[in-house]
Write an enzyme that holds these catalytic residues in place. Structure first.
Site, short mmCIF file in Angstrom:
data_model
loop_
_atom_site.label_atom_id
_atom_site.label_comp_id
_atom_site.label_asym_id
_atom_site.label_seq_id
_atom_site.Cartn_x
_atom_site.Cartn_y
_atom_site.Cartn_z
N ALA A 1 5.69 1.78 3.91
CA ALA A 1 6.70 2.80 3.63
C ALA A 1 6.51 3.29 2.19
CB ALA A 1 8.11 2.25 3.82
N PHE A 2 7.16 4.40 1.88
CA PHE A 2 6.85 5.06 0.61
C PHE A 2 7.29 4.26 -0.63
CE2 PHE A 2 10.95 6.62 -0.74
CZ PHE A 2 10.75 7.13 -2.00
N LYS A 3 8.20 3.29 -0.44
CA LYS A 3 8.61 2.46 -1.58
C LYS A 3 7.41 1.77 -2.24
CE LYS A 3 13.21 2.79 -0.73
NZ LYS A 3 13.14 3.82 0.33
N ASP A 4 6.35 1.54 -1.46
CA ASP A 4 5.15 0.90 -2.01
C ASP A 4 4.51 1.74 -3.12
OD1 ASP A 4 5.18 -1.30 -0.28
OD2 ASP A 4 4.07 -0.21 1.26
N LEU B 1 6.67 0.58 -6.03
CA LEU B 1 6.85 -0.86 -6.21
C LEU B 1 5.54 -1.62 -6.33
CD1 LEU B 1 10.04 -1.45 -4.06
CD2 LEU B 1 9.75 -2.03 -6.47
#
Ligand SMILES: *Cc1c(COP(=O)(O)O)cnc(C)c1O
Length: 494
Positions: free
Chosen positions: A109-112, A115
């Protein structure tokens, strides 16, 4: 020239590395760059750059107190083979738009995107500021952020991470992803309560001054990985620049041709990054903000009133189920003429009455934003129609954006080329995605569905999913809400 960061609620001003370490300003405000820097490289140069080179060209303008070596080091550690493509964020042309796939990192997911670099920015910032304590990241999660933070911080030197999730309140795949997390510095804890209780528990631990002292004596200090940290915002500016340069390099757009972007929005972090990219000089015209049934932002862009007093709706795009979009405060501050007084007034009103209204002048500053929303059935229909027409399968969050894109074009007849931020792999929300394509899939088991999605979409099952098929459960701690602090101390050996 040094770029400083200022609180949206006072005159508190710090360097970039200090803003990353602090997360939130002491007055509860968010740190914003005192002025938005300009891109210092031409599109022709950018067109030749790798993702990592683009990241350096963009981030060096924001993180001016990092040396070239420090920043390049952080970038190299973040955007490596954790991503399953060298392009890091590939563009896929389908159904009249360009899908910018932000889900090729370790948790799909785009949080990667942010993060994977935040832990390195944080430990570098700690070194620069002579922080000797080990940094302890504490997070409450309703599913996605927790796993992305665990994956980012796992085995990063001088850090530990503790994630609390509501036992029984996340999807089976999300839980499996978290409880199988490897790493010597990670701890995952289920609480006997809901997400709000997990979040309040974490806030209480953060606010406990006595504990802070004890921690300091034991050589620890808390930090947070949540999306208001500028260390998460700045890395997100990069992929908009990268996408634009790629479109130009591949001859899809002419030099300086403007593009629109559509962003499926929750906390307003991702779309704010696009706005920052535009302010840096990237030729973006419209910023299209897509919401699900929790359409606070659509109402805000339409009426100028932000009002969270409404029912919270659980949707199939759960990462956008948000009634307070924290990062919007940075935009409010800017359109209030960088006035911390005006912004503070509005934010107090939000805290007190759950709403605020902006002035006509401020509303005029929002002319480049367009907001709309997609209902649950529209989202499902969009997944199906794009699959039927092109064979390309998108996830529920991305489908909200794809639906709003169609509404925008219908409303405006604007034919400007458009990049849609594709924020999750369809494999992360397999059941909702497959049910949208055909109701018959509801009878299948979770992993059976994964294989079927791979077959009909003709895409390989991502490693992130393969890994959890047979992975061992490494975390089985469950605690009462009252015992959260005790559990953290036990993990730290205090
Ligand atoms: C977090 C998230 C969003 C929302 O992004 P914001 O930056 O909070 O607006 C959208 N889609 C997915 C899949 C997410 O995980």
């Amino acid at each position: 020239m040094e770029l400083l960061y200022k609180s949206t609620r006072s005159d508190e001003t710090v360097k970039a590395s200090e803003a990353i370490l602090k997360g939130l300003a002491s007055d509860g405000g968010l740190f914003v760059p005192v002025s938005l820097p300009k891109l210092n490289v031409s599109i022709d140069e950018l067109a030749k750059m790798s993702y990592q080179e683009t990241a350096y060209a963009v981030m060096k303008e924001f993180l001016t107190d990092f040396t070239e070596e420090e920043l390049k080091n952080c970038i190299a550690k973040a955007y490596d083979s954790k991503f399953d493509t060298e392009q890091i964020a590939p563009l896929v042309k389908a159904d009249g738009a360009y899908y910018l796939e932000l889900f090729h990192g370790s948790t799909i997911a785009f949080k990667d995107m942010a993060l994977s670099i935040l832990p390195h920015l944080l430990t570098t910032s700690a070194k620069k500021n002579n922080v000797k304590n080990e940094i302890v990241i504490l997070t409450a999660t309703s599913g996605d952020t927790g796993k992305a933070a665990l994956a980012g911080f796992a085995d990063v030197e001088n850090t530990r991470i503790v994630v609390f999730y509501p036992k029984g309140g996340v999807s089976p795949i999300q839980e499996k992803q978290m409880v199988t997390q490897k790493g010597n510095n990670v701890k995952v804890i289920g609480i006997k309560g809901n997400f709000d209780q997990a979040q309040s528990g974490v806030k209480a631990i953060f606010g406990n001054k006595e504990l802070e002292k004890e921690m300091n004596e034991a050589g620890f200090q808390f930090s947070s990985a949540n999306s208001i940290n500028i260390g998460r915002l700045v890395p997100q500016v990069v992929y908009y620049v990268y996408a634009y340069a790629k479109l130009y390099a591949e001859g899809e757009i002419a030099k300086d041709e403007k593009i629109n972007v559509v962003v499926p929005t929750g906390n307003f972090g991702n779309i704010l990054a696009a706005y920052y990219a535009k302010n840096m000089g990237l030729p973006i015209d419209k910023l299209i903000c897509a919401s699900n049934d929790n359409k606070v932002l659509f109402d805000f862009f339409t009426t100028g009133e932000y009002n969270k007093n409404r029912d919270f709706i659980l949707t199939n795009s759960p990462s956008m189920d948000i009634l307070i979009s924290s990062n919007l405060e940075r935009l409010i501050y800017k359109i209030a003429g960088a006035s911390s007084e005006k912004n503070s007034e509005l934010m107090s009103s939000l805290a007190k009455d759950g709403k605020y209204e902006i002035t006509a002048d401020m509303k005029a500053e929002l002319k480049d934003f367009y907001g709309n929303y997609a209902t649950e059935s529209e989202t499902a229909e969009t997944i199906k129609s794009i699959y039927d027409a092109t064979g390309y399968i998108i996830d529920t969050h991305t489908a909200v954006a794809a639906n709003v894109f169609k509404k925008y074009v219908k409303d405006t007849n604007d034919t400007t080329k458009c990049v849609i931020a594709s924020t999750a792999s369809p494999f992360k929300f397999t059941r909702s995605v497959m049910n949208s394509i055909d109701a018959k899939y509801d009878a299948m088991g979770d992993f059976e569905l994964v294989d079927e999605l791979s077959r009909i979409g003709n895409v390989k099952v991502p490693n992130a999913i393969e890994e959890i098929r047979n992975a061992n459960v490494l975390h089985d701690t469950v605690c009462e809400v009252e015992d959260m602090e005790k559990t953290v101390k036990e993990f730290l050996g205090m």
